[in-house]
Write a protein that holds these residues in place. Structure first.
Motif, mmCIF file in Angstrom:
data_model
loop_
_atom_site.group_PDB
_atom_site.id
_atom_site.type_symbol
_atom_site.label_atom_id
_atom_site.label_comp_id
_atom_site.label_asym_id
_atom_site.label_seq_id
_atom_site.Cartn_x
_atom_site.Cartn_y
_atom_site.Cartn_z
ATOM 1 N N ASN A 136 -14.573 7.919 11.319
ATOM 2 C CA ASN A 136 -13.276 7.242 11.373
ATOM 3 C C ASN A 136 -12.380 7.881 10.318
ATOM 4 O O ASN A 136 -12.578 7.672 9.118
ATOM 5 N N PRO A 137 -11.384 8.681 10.730
ATOM 6 C CA PRO A 137 -10.598 9.437 9.741
ATOM 7 C C PRO A 137 -9.398 8.677 9.178
ATOM 8 O O PRO A 137 -8.674 9.224 8.343
ATOM 9 N N PHE A 138 -9.171 7.440 9.619
ATOM 10 C CA PHE A 138 -7.920 6.772 9.291
ATOM 11 C C PHE A 138 -8.070 5.730 8.171
ATOM 12 O O PHE A 138 -9.128 5.133 7.999
ATOM 13 N N ASP A 139 -6.990 5.551 7.437
ATOM 14 C CA ASP A 139 -6.827 4.425 6.522
ATOM 15 C C ASP A 139 -5.360 4.015 6.558
ATOM 16 O O ASP A 139 -4.591 4.522 7.393
ATOM 17 N N ARG A 140 -4.938 3.135 5.673
ATOM 18 C CA ARG A 140 -3.565 2.618 5.744
ATOM 19 C C ARG A 140 -2.510 3.701 5.486
ATOM 20 O O ARG A 140 -1.356 3.564 5.893
ATOM 21 N N ASP A 141 -2.880 4.779 4.808
ATOM 22 C CA ASP A 141 -1.912 5.830 4.485
ATOM 23 C C ASP A 141 -1.878 6.941 5.531
ATOM 24 O O ASP A 141 -1.106 7.890 5.396
ATOM 25 N N GLY A 142 -2.707 6.848 6.544
ATOM 26 C CA GLY A 142 -2.740 7.896 7.561
ATOM 27 C C GLY A 142 -4.136 8.457 7.725
ATOM 28 O O GLY A 142 -5.105 7.712 7.912
ATOM 29 N N VAL A 143 -4.251 9.755 7.617
ATOM 30 C CA VAL A 143 -5.539 10.441 7.775
ATOM 31 C C VAL A 143 -6.164 10.659 6.404
ATOM 32 O O VAL A 143 -5.506 11.150 5.486
ATOM 33 N N ARG A 144 -7.419 10.280 6.286
ATOM 34 C CA ARG A 144 -8.147 10.577 5.050
ATOM 35 C C ARG A 144 -8.574 12.043 5.119
ATOM 36 O O ARG A 144 -9.557 12.394 5.778
ATOM 37 N N THR A 145 -7.823 12.883 4.449
ATOM 38 C CA THR A 145 -8.042 14.325 4.577
ATOM 39 C C THR A 145 -9.444 14.740 4.127
ATOM 40 O O THR A 145 -10.012 15.691 4.666
ATOM 41 N N SER A 146 -10.004 14.025 3.164
ATOM 42 C CA SER A 146 -11.353 14.379 2.702
ATOM 43 C C SER A 146 -12.386 14.159 3.796
ATOM 44 O O SER A 146 -13.402 14.853 3.850
ATOM 45 N N GLU A 147 -12.122 13.195 4.696
ATOM 46 C CA GLU A 147 -13.060 12.908 5.779
ATOM 47 C C GLU A 147 -13.080 14.018 6.826
ATOM 48 O O GLU A 147 -14.084 14.220 7.495
ATOM 49 N N VAL A 148 -11.968 14.707 6.990
ATOM 50 C CA VAL A 148 -11.910 15.756 8.020
ATOM 51 C C VAL A 148 -12.094 17.149 7.438
ATOM 52 O O VAL A 148 -12.022 18.142 8.168
ATOM 53 N N GLY A 149 -12.314 17.264 6.139
ATOM 54 C CA GLY A 149 -12.543 18.578 5.544
ATOM 55 C C GLY A 149 -11.279 19.349 5.251
ATOM 56 O O GLY A 149 -11.254 20.576 5.386
ATOM 57 N N LEU A 150 -10.222 18.638 4.873
ATOM 58 C CA LEU A 150 -8.968 19.305 4.499
ATOM 59 C C LEU A 150 -8.651 18.936 3.048
ATOM 60 O O LEU A 150 -8.688 17.765 2.677
ATOM 61 N N THR A 151 -8.349 19.958 2.256
ATOM 62 C CA THR A 151 -8.008 19.756 0.840
ATOM 63 C C THR A 151 -6.578 20.207 0.598
ATOM 64 O O THR A 151 -6.159 21.245 1.106
ATOM 65 N N LEU A 152 -5.840 19.396 -0.157
ATOM 66 C CA LEU A 152 -4.467 19.760 -0.508
ATOM 67 C C LEU A 152 -4.408 20.046 -2.000
ATOM 68 O O LEU A 152 -4.565 19.143 -2.822
ATOM 69 N N LEU A 153 -4.183 21.325 -2.337
ATOM 70 C CA LEU A 153 -3.997 21.709 -3.735
ATOM 71 C C LEU A 153 -2.543 21.440 -4.097
ATOM 72 O O LEU A 153 -1.628 21.964 -3.458
ATOM 73 N N LYS A 154 -2.307 20.624 -5.128
ATOM 74 C CA LYS A 154 -0.943 20.212 -5.456
ATOM 75 C C LYS A 154 -0.569 20.584 -6.884
ATOM 76 O O LYS A 154 -1.382 20.462 -7.794
ATOM 77 N N ASP A 155 0.664 21.040 -7.045
ATOM 78 C CA ASP A 155 1.234 21.299 -8.359
ATOM 79 C C ASP A 155 1.897 20.011 -8.837
ATOM 80 O O ASP A 155 2.876 19.554 -8.245
ATOM 81 N N GLN A 156 1.367 19.445 -9.908
ATOM 82 C CA GLN A 156 1.867 18.152 -10.387
ATOM 83 C C GLN A 156 3.282 18.237 -10.960
ATOM 84 O O GLN A 156 3.938 17.214 -11.131
ATOM 85 N N THR A 157 3.754 19.449 -11.218
ATOM 86 C CA THR A 157 5.120 19.597 -11.739
ATOM 87 C C THR A 157 6.156 19.654 -10.624
ATOM 88 O O THR A 157 7.351 19.677 -10.890
ATOM 89 N N GLN A 158 5.717 19.693 -9.369
ATOM 90 C CA GLN A 158 6.629 19.721 -8.224
ATOM 91 C C GLN A 158 6.251 18.604 -7.245
ATOM 92 O O GLN A 158 5.884 18.867 -6.094
ATOM 93 N N PRO A 159 6.335 17.360 -7.692
ATOM 94 C CA PRO A 159 5.827 16.255 -6.874
ATOM 95 C C PRO A 159 6.586 16.043 -5.570
ATOM 96 O O PRO A 159 5.995 15.656 -4.567
ATOM 97 N N VAL A 160 7.889 16.293 -5.569
ATOM 98 C CA VAL A 160 8.681 16.020 -4.367
ATOM 99 C C VAL A 160 8.295 16.984 -3.245
ATOM 100 O O VAL A 160 7.991 16.575 -2.116
ATOM 101 N N THR A 161 8.295 18.279 -3.553
ATOM 102 C CA THR A 161 7.940 19.272 -2.533
ATOM 103 C C THR A 161 6.496 19.110 -2.098
ATOM 104 O O THR A 161 6.176 19.224 -0.897
ATOM 105 N N ALA A 162 5.610 18.841 -3.061
ATOM 106 C CA ALA A 162 4.195 18.648 -2.720
ATOM 107 C C ALA A 162 4.022 17.455 -1.786
ATOM 108 O O ALA A 162 3.250 17.515 -0.815
ATOM 109 N N SER A 163 4.743 16.366 -2.051
ATOM 110 C CA SER A 163 4.655 15.184 -1.184
ATOM 111 C C SER A 163 5.203 15.468 0.208
ATOM 112 O O SER A 163 4.674 14.979 1.208
ATOM 113 N N THR A 164 6.261 16.256 0.263
ATOM 114 C CA THR A 164 6.826 16.630 1.567
ATOM 115 C C THR A 164 5.803 17.399 2.392
ATOM 116 O O THR A 164 5.601 17.123 3.586
ATOM 117 N N ILE A 165 5.144 18.372 1.758
ATOM 118 C CA ILE A 165 4.127 19.158 2.464
ATOM 119 C C ILE A 165 2.959 18.273 2.885
ATOM 120 O O ILE A 165 2.415 18.417 3.995
#
Length: 542
Positions: A136-165
């Protein structure tokens, strides 16, 4: 020859002028160095309105081939991304490079498809039981990426663009997963396992309510009527009970059917009859085989706005599928350079030719000052008294300027290669032609300005203003690709623009257009001839 003698004399004067060396050689190198270190890696790239999504694909795919999808699940997701308007996909070869880009704040976020991505996506299901176990890949925020094997590397100094992606990735995963999971679940509706499970659940559902049995009366009546009229059944009755009883039964069939109908419509009687009958007993294998597909078709018909058998978003919504856009995918290329000077950065492919062209025309100052000095000391007047024609004097002035301009052009290109790591493109042989033709135009303009100016102040004002204005209009001070189309067209009135277009073909285009380069060289030579003709007409040797 008097022309060569005159040219040698002027060449010595030009080479002794320290101001010329600073203006023509040192200043452009300093500007290129400062700008090369200060500008970002995106300098010179035409603005792209599309959102860049960087991806590392480590997905190893499925162990066996299946009807859908016919490719790795990571490729399905990337196809959906490229089919989305306003998105550009950038493929990065390995995770280490992606982590470095994020750590250095050069990418706000990078999507990583882990090796098990296809396997885990394939297991996503609404079903509670399957082999292998469903996810079951879903939770209240959408898809639990860890459950499907997808990792998002994020730069914490660019939160807006990272959130958009991240939100783009979420929407794409939902578009891919939901129809896949609905399609798989709908395949189970009405199949034998589903109907058998239904029969098992109804096995202990006793008693069979009188209302259900009453509704069966019309069916039983039709069945009895058909049996009584059937010759084969009549023969079977005759054989079983004899002629007399068979005749009696046939003659009293109407009364018999009426009694049966009365019994089915008697609630108390039916309550006793149905006491030990379960719903599940009606769901025999033959009934399940007939009813199951009709159940599935019935659900599809009731919800006919959707195609639940489809496993794609467009198929589910009965919409036109959007094809993946191969032009929306680019391979990551390190354009930032390396070391303190950022050697090898793509920006030098723009900066070096831009300032080579602009400072080629700063020769106006050196030549102008030389003419002013000769007028002040009466040298030009003595030349006019010598047995030399006006054309010979002008040619004697042009040749040393051309030598200096050529030396400057080749020196700056060589310095760009040695100091800044720029490349000379796939056709370095054509660079010489561009340098020569640019020098012809620069020398012609220099001599023309020198023929007009009378004082060093006039040379400085006319020359500097002219060079800076032409440099700004032509695109020497900013990349031509960033200029509006109308401005780019207007800038072709300057020799700088033609020189820059030729350099762009040679240094930025993997397959330069030789015809376009030849046209640019021809126009530059024409500028040189026109300026020289004006200088010959305006030259005052007094």
């Amino acid at each position: 020859m008097p022309i060569l003698t005159l040219a040698a004399k002027d060449l010595r004067l030009l080479l002794r002028d320290a101001r010329s060396a600073v203006i023509l050689l040192v200043t452009p190198l300093v500007l290129i160095l400062v700008l090369g270190m200060a500008l970002g890696e995106g300098f010179g790239e035409k603005p792209d309105d599309r959102l860049r999504i960087s991806v590392v694909n480590l997905d190893r795919g499925l162990p066996t081939r299946q009807a859908f999808p016919e490719k790795m699940w990571s490729e399905v997701v990337m196809d959906d991304l490229t089919a989305t308007a306003g998105i550009r996909l950038e493929l990065i070869t390995d995770r280490a490079e992606a982590e470095k880009l994020v750590a250095r704040n050069r990418r706000a976020a990078v999507i990583v498809f882990e090796p098990e991505f296809s396997e885990r996506m394939n297991r996503c299901s609404f079903l509670s039981q399957a082999d292998p176990p469903p996810i079951n890949p879903f939770d209240r925020d959408g898809v639990r990426t860890s459950e499907v094997g997808l990792t998002l590397l994020k730069d914490q100094t660019q939160p807006v663009t990272a959130s958009t992606i991240e939100q783009v990735a979420q929407v794409t995963l939902l578009r891919v997963l939901i129809p896949w999971m609905i399609g798989r679940a709908f395949e189970r509706v009405g199949d034998d396992a589903f109907m058998e499970s239904l029969a098992v659940k109804l096995k202990d559902a006793k008693p069979l309510p009188p209302a259900v049995l009453r509704e069966l009366d019309p069916v039983v009546q039709k069945l009895l009527d058909a049996l009584m009229r059937d010759p084969e059944f009549a023969a079977m009755m005759l054989k079983a009970v004899g002629f007399r009883d068979a005749t009696t039964i046939a003659s009293r069939s109407k009364e018999f059917k009426e009694v049966v109908s009365q019994a089915f419509n008697n609630p108390k009687l039916m309550a006793r009859v149905g006491r030990d009958i379960a719903f599940g007993e009606v769901m025999t294998p033959a009934v399940r085989a007939e009813v199951g597909p009709k159940v599935r078709d019935g659900v599809q018909e009731v919800l006919s706005n959707y195609d639940f058998k489809a496993k794609t978003w467009a198929g589910l919504n009965k919409d036109r599928a959007r094809s993946a856009n191969p032009d929306g995918v680019t391979e990551y290329r390190d354009t930032s350079g390396s070391g303190f000077l950022n050697r090898g950065a793509v920006r030098y492919q723009i900066l070096v030719p831009s300032y080579t062209v602009m400072f080629a025309f700063f020769l106006v100052l050196s030549v102008g000052w030389l003419f002013v000095a000769e007028r002040k000391h009466g040298t030009l007047a003595r030349l006019r008294a010598a047995p030399l024609t006006r054309g010979q004097i002008l040619m004697g002035k042009l040749l040393p300027c051309l030598v200096v301009s050529l030396a400057q052009g080749f020196f700056l290109l060589a310095a760009g290669w040695v100091l800044f790591g720029m490349t000379w493109g796939s056709r370095p042989d054509l660079l010489a032609a561009v340098v020569v033709c640019t020098s012809l135009a620069a020398v012609g303009l220099s001599v023309f300005v020198a023929s007009i100016a009378r004082t060093e102040t006039q040379v400085a004002v006319y020359g500097t203003l002219l060079v800076l204005v032409l440099g700004g209009v032509s695109g020497s001070l900013m990349p031509r690709d960033l200029m509006p189309e109308k401005m780019k067209a207007a800038s072709l009135a300057t020799p700088h623009a033609w020189a820059l277009d030729a350099y762009s073909q040679l240094l930025a285009n993997p397959a330069p257009d030789a015809a376009q380069i030849a046209t640019a060289c021809g126009v530059l030579a024409a500028f040189g001839v026109a300026f020289t003709a004006l200088a010959w007409w305006r030259m005052d040797l007094e």
